[in-house]
Design an enzyme around this catalytic site. Structure first.
Site: not given
Ligand code: 13P
Ligand code: G3H
Ligand code: ZN
Length: 309
Positions: A82, A184, A214, A260, A281
């Site tokens: 990602d 958002k 989200s 989260r 656990r």
């Molecule tokens: P959110 O944190 O809004 O769920 O977005 C996740 C995302 O785009 C990860 O690349």
């Molecule tokens: O878009 C990003 C994701 O929510 C990942 O978040 O870089 O804090 O792991 P992070």
């Molecule tokens: Zn993203």
């Protein structure tokens, strides 16, 4: 059963008008919760790893956990990087056995984004790995980089066509109003569906991706706050909007913040209700169950990919 690429998943998602969930993973409980839900729902699944996740858990642990999930369930799973920010991290993930990588050149000027994306595509395709790129800028926070609302830019449809033609990238993340994180929208949530329809018309049969998707489920925000948290005024993308997007060419929907929140709400509640418990656990298990239930709901009621594995 090995890891798979998203090529066939997206073809089917496009023609049957649903989206595949791409969930961010950082540890075993998150992976197990998501995979359990996908297995029960018999759903296609993308598990994605950010640079932050790689730093936190170390790549080899995440890769082995995802392989364990495949062995345990027999599910087809895509392992995706990602927001890869440069060629090197994409190359490393490709060499490590990821089946999909994102090169996020969205902060660069158009021509630089094209050159960077093309370099990754050329390397990835030679190894049978698929690539996602991004055009347009989402607001919000990712990997600690903050893009303010005024610096966000929606995707230009003509640029999107040129970008895909010149890079041969396999999927494209577009900016139509979603943003990363729990905050958002300042006012009413709104996505530019007209823009989405234009892009889909110009790029027929082409898989689009929605980041920052989200919903910031109010029940979890409330639960966090009821048990000692302080998350003020959070607002996400309403679930019907995501369902609508999935019928208009969006084949991959990225979700992290809701994971989260679900996990944190359950753990906060567990700590407050059971202050004498100190067995990880007990509370991590509650977090894992909360994730499983939330992901099952997304698969069934939002993404529409139940039974499509
Ligand atoms: P959110 O944190 O809004 O769920 O977005 C996740 C995302 O785009 C990860 O690349
Ligand atoms: O878009 C990003 C994701 O929510 C990942 O978040 O870089 O804090 O792991 P992070
Ligand atoms: Zn993203």
């Amino acid at each position: 059963m090995p890891l798979v690429t998203s090529t066939d998943m997206f073809k089917r998602a496009y023609s049957e008008k649903y989206a595949v969930g791409a969930f961010n993973v950082n540890n075993m409980e998150i992976i197990q919760g998501i995979v359990q839900a996908a297995a029960k729902e018999n759903a296609p699944l993308i598990l994605q790893v950010s640079a932050g996740a790689r730093k936190y858990a170390r790549p080899v642990y995440l890769k082995k956990l995802v392989e364990a999930a495949i062995e345990d369930t027999g599910l087809d799973i895509v392992l995706h990087l990602d927001h890869g920010e440069d060629f090197e991290i994409c190359k490393q993930c490709i060499d490590d056995g990821f089946t999909s990588v994102m090169i996020d050149g969205s902060k660069h000027p158009f021509e630089e984004n094209i050159a960077l994306t093309k370099r990754v595509v050329d390397y990835a395709h030679e190894k049978g790995v698929v690539v996602e790129a991004e055009l347009g800028k989402l607001a919000g926070i990712e990997d600690n980089i903050k893009v303010s609302g005024k610096n966000a830019t929606f995707t230009d449809p003509d640029e999107a066509v040129e970008f895909v033609e010149r890079t041969k990238v396999d999927s494209l993340a577009i900016a139509i109003g979603t943003s990363h994180g729990a905050y958002k929208f300042k006012g009413e949530p709104k996505l530019d569906f007209e823009l989405l329809e234009t892009i889909t018309r110009l790029l027929p049969e082409y898989p689009l991706v929605l980041h920052g998707s989200s919903t910031v489920i109010p029940e979890f925000v409330q639960m966090c706050n009821d048990f000692g948290g302080n998350i003020p005024g959070a607002k996400g993308v309403p679930e019907p909007m995501l369902r609508q997007a999935s019928k208009l060419g969006v084949c991959k929907i990225n979700i992290d913040t809701d994971l989260r929140l679900a996990m944190t709400a359950a753990i906060r509640k567990s700590f407050v209700e059971n202050p004498d418990v100190f067995d990880p656990r007990k509370y991590l298990g509650k977090g894992r169950t909360a994730i499983e239930e939330m992901v099952a709901h997304k698969i069934k009621d939002v993404l529409g990919c139940s039974g499509k594995a």
